[in-house]
Every structure is written in structure tokens, then in C-alpha cells.
Design a protein around this motif. Structure first.
Motif, short mmCIF file in Angstrom:
data_model
loop_
_atom_site.label_atom_id
_atom_site.label_comp_id
_atom_site.label_asym_id
_atom_site.label_seq_id
_atom_site.Cartn_x
_atom_site.Cartn_y
_atom_site.Cartn_z
N SER A 72 -1.40 -35.16 -47.68
CA SER A 72 -0.27 -35.21 -48.61
C SER A 72 0.04 -33.81 -49.16
CB SER A 72 -0.60 -36.13 -49.79
OG SER A 72 -1.57 -35.53 -50.63
N GLY A 73 1.24 -33.68 -49.69
CA GLY A 73 1.60 -32.44 -50.34
C GLY A 73 0.70 -32.14 -51.53
N THR A 74 0.27 -33.19 -52.22
CA THR A 74 -0.61 -33.02 -53.37
C THR A 74 -1.94 -32.41 -52.94
OG1 THR A 74 0.42 -34.90 -54.47
CG2 THR A 74 -1.74 -34.23 -55.27
N LYS A 75 -2.49 -32.90 -51.85
CA LYS A 75 -3.77 -32.37 -51.35
C LYS A 75 -3.61 -30.92 -50.91
CE LYS A 75 -8.06 -32.70 -49.99
NZ LYS A 75 -9.15 -32.78 -50.96
N LEU A 76 -2.52 -30.64 -50.18
CA LEU A 76 -2.28 -29.27 -49.75
C LEU A 76 -2.12 -28.36 -50.96
CD1 LEU A 76 -1.83 -27.25 -47.48
CD2 LEU A 76 0.60 -27.84 -47.57
N LEU A 77 -1.41 -28.81 -51.98
CA LEU A 77 -1.23 -28.01 -53.19
C LEU A 77 -2.56 -27.67 -53.83
CD1 LEU A 77 0.72 -26.69 -55.22
CD2 LEU A 77 0.77 -28.89 -56.43
N SER A 78 -3.49 -28.61 -53.80
CA SER A 78 -4.81 -28.33 -54.40
C SER A 78 -5.52 -27.20 -53.65
CB SER A 78 -5.68 -29.59 -54.44
OG SER A 78 -6.11 -29.97 -53.14
N PHE A 79 -5.35 -27.14 -52.33
CA PHE A 79 -5.91 -26.03 -51.56
C PHE A 79 -5.17 -24.73 -51.88
CE2 PHE A 79 -7.44 -29.45 -48.72
CZ PHE A 79 -8.74 -29.04 -48.55
N CYS A 80 -3.85 -24.81 -51.94
CA CYS A 80 -3.03 -23.62 -52.16
C CYS A 80 -3.29 -22.98 -53.52
CB CYS A 80 -1.55 -23.97 -52.05
SG CYS A 80 -1.03 -24.52 -50.42
N LYS A 81 -3.54 -23.79 -54.53
CA LYS A 81 -3.74 -23.28 -55.89
C LYS A 81 -5.20 -23.01 -56.23
CE LYS A 81 -1.16 -24.69 -59.26
NZ LYS A 81 -0.47 -25.53 -60.25
N SER A 82 -6.08 -23.28 -55.32
CA SER A 82 -7.51 -23.12 -55.56
C SER A 82 -7.88 -21.67 -55.84
CB SER A 82 -8.29 -23.60 -54.33
OG SER A 82 -9.67 -23.37 -54.50
N ASP A 83 -8.92 -21.49 -56.63
CA ASP A 83 -9.46 -20.15 -56.87
C ASP A 83 -10.33 -19.69 -55.70
OD1 ASP A 83 -8.24 -19.94 -59.37
OD2 ASP A 83 -9.95 -20.85 -60.40
N LYS A 84 -10.71 -20.62 -54.84
CA LYS A 84 -11.56 -20.28 -53.70
C LYS A 84 -10.72 -19.72 -52.56
CE LYS A 84 -15.04 -23.74 -54.72
NZ LYS A 84 -15.77 -24.91 -54.22
N LEU A 85 -11.09 -18.54 -52.10
CA LEU A 85 -10.32 -17.88 -51.04
C LEU A 85 -10.28 -18.70 -49.76
CD1 LEU A 85 -11.33 -14.14 -51.53
CD2 LEU A 85 -9.24 -15.29 -52.25
N GLU A 86 -11.35 -19.42 -49.45
CA GLU A 86 -11.36 -20.22 -48.23
C GLU A 86 -10.35 -21.37 -48.30
OE1 GLU A 86 -15.07 -21.58 -50.58
OE2 GLU A 86 -14.15 -19.68 -50.11
N ASN A 87 -10.14 -21.92 -49.50
CA ASN A 87 -9.13 -22.97 -49.66
C ASN A 87 -7.72 -22.38 -49.55
OD1 ASN A 87 -11.09 -24.91 -49.99
ND2 ASN A 87 -10.95 -24.96 -52.21
N GLN A 88 -7.51 -21.22 -50.14
CA GLN A 88 -6.22 -20.54 -50.01
C GLN A 88 -5.94 -20.23 -48.54
OE1 GLN A 88 -6.03 -17.09 -52.57
NE2 GLN A 88 -6.60 -18.27 -54.37
#
Length: 90
Positions: free
Chosen positions: A2-18
Motif C-alpha cells: 500500500s501507499g501507506t506502507k511505502l510512505l513508512s519506508f520513505c519517511k523512515s530515519d533508517k537509510l536502508e528503508n529510505q
């Protein structure tokens, strides 16, 4: 995803999630260029636009229109790319 899940990766402080977010965006961009969505989205992304720029534009779009986060991540990314980088008609 979902877009919500992707957003959580995009806004994460963890570089690997970004990086995962940016990779997903680039994957959708590649799918558009390869023809998967080219009948709906025509992109002209200028040289010098980084994957970080693409990620930040996606975050901005979802923050302005939070209801789109409920859609599939591919659709949300395609919408962001289309709104920010659609080719100008001559």
C-alpha cells in the motif's frame, strides 16, 4: 504494497528503508519507461534529479493528499511521477 506502507519506508530515519523506498520508486519508473504504464503516464524526468528528490516529492504528494496513501504503492508512485515530471506538450 500500500501507499501507506511505502510512505513508512520513505519517511523512515533508517537509510536502508529510505533506500528501499527509492528503489521501489525507480522500479515503477522503469516499468513506466518499459511500457507497462506508458499508455497512462508520459515522463520527462530532467537530468540531475536524484532518487532522493523522487522520494521527497512522493512524501510531499502524500502529505498534501493523504487519501491516496490508501491506494496501491505502484499507483501512488506513478501519480507522483506524473504530477511532478509529465512531459510538457509542445
Amino acid at each position: 504494497m500500500s501507499g501507506t506502507k511505502l510512505l513508512s519506508f520513505c519517511k523512515s530515519d533508517k537509510l536502508e528503508n529510505q533506500a528501499a523506498c527509492e528503489g521501489y520508486i525507480l522500479g515503477v519508473q522503469d516499468a513506466i519507461y518499459s511500457g507497462h504504464l506508458s499508455d497512462k503516464v508520459n515522463l520527462c524526468i530532467p537530468d540531475g534529479i536524484s532518487s532522493k528528490n523522487l522520494r521527497l516529492k512522493l512524501i510531499d504528494l502524500i502529505e498534501v493528499f493523504p487519501e491516496i496513501a490508501n491506494y496501491g504503492a505502484e499507483s501512488v508512485v506513478a501519480k507522483s511521477l506524473h504530477l511532478n515530471f509529465r512531459c510538457k506538450k509542445k
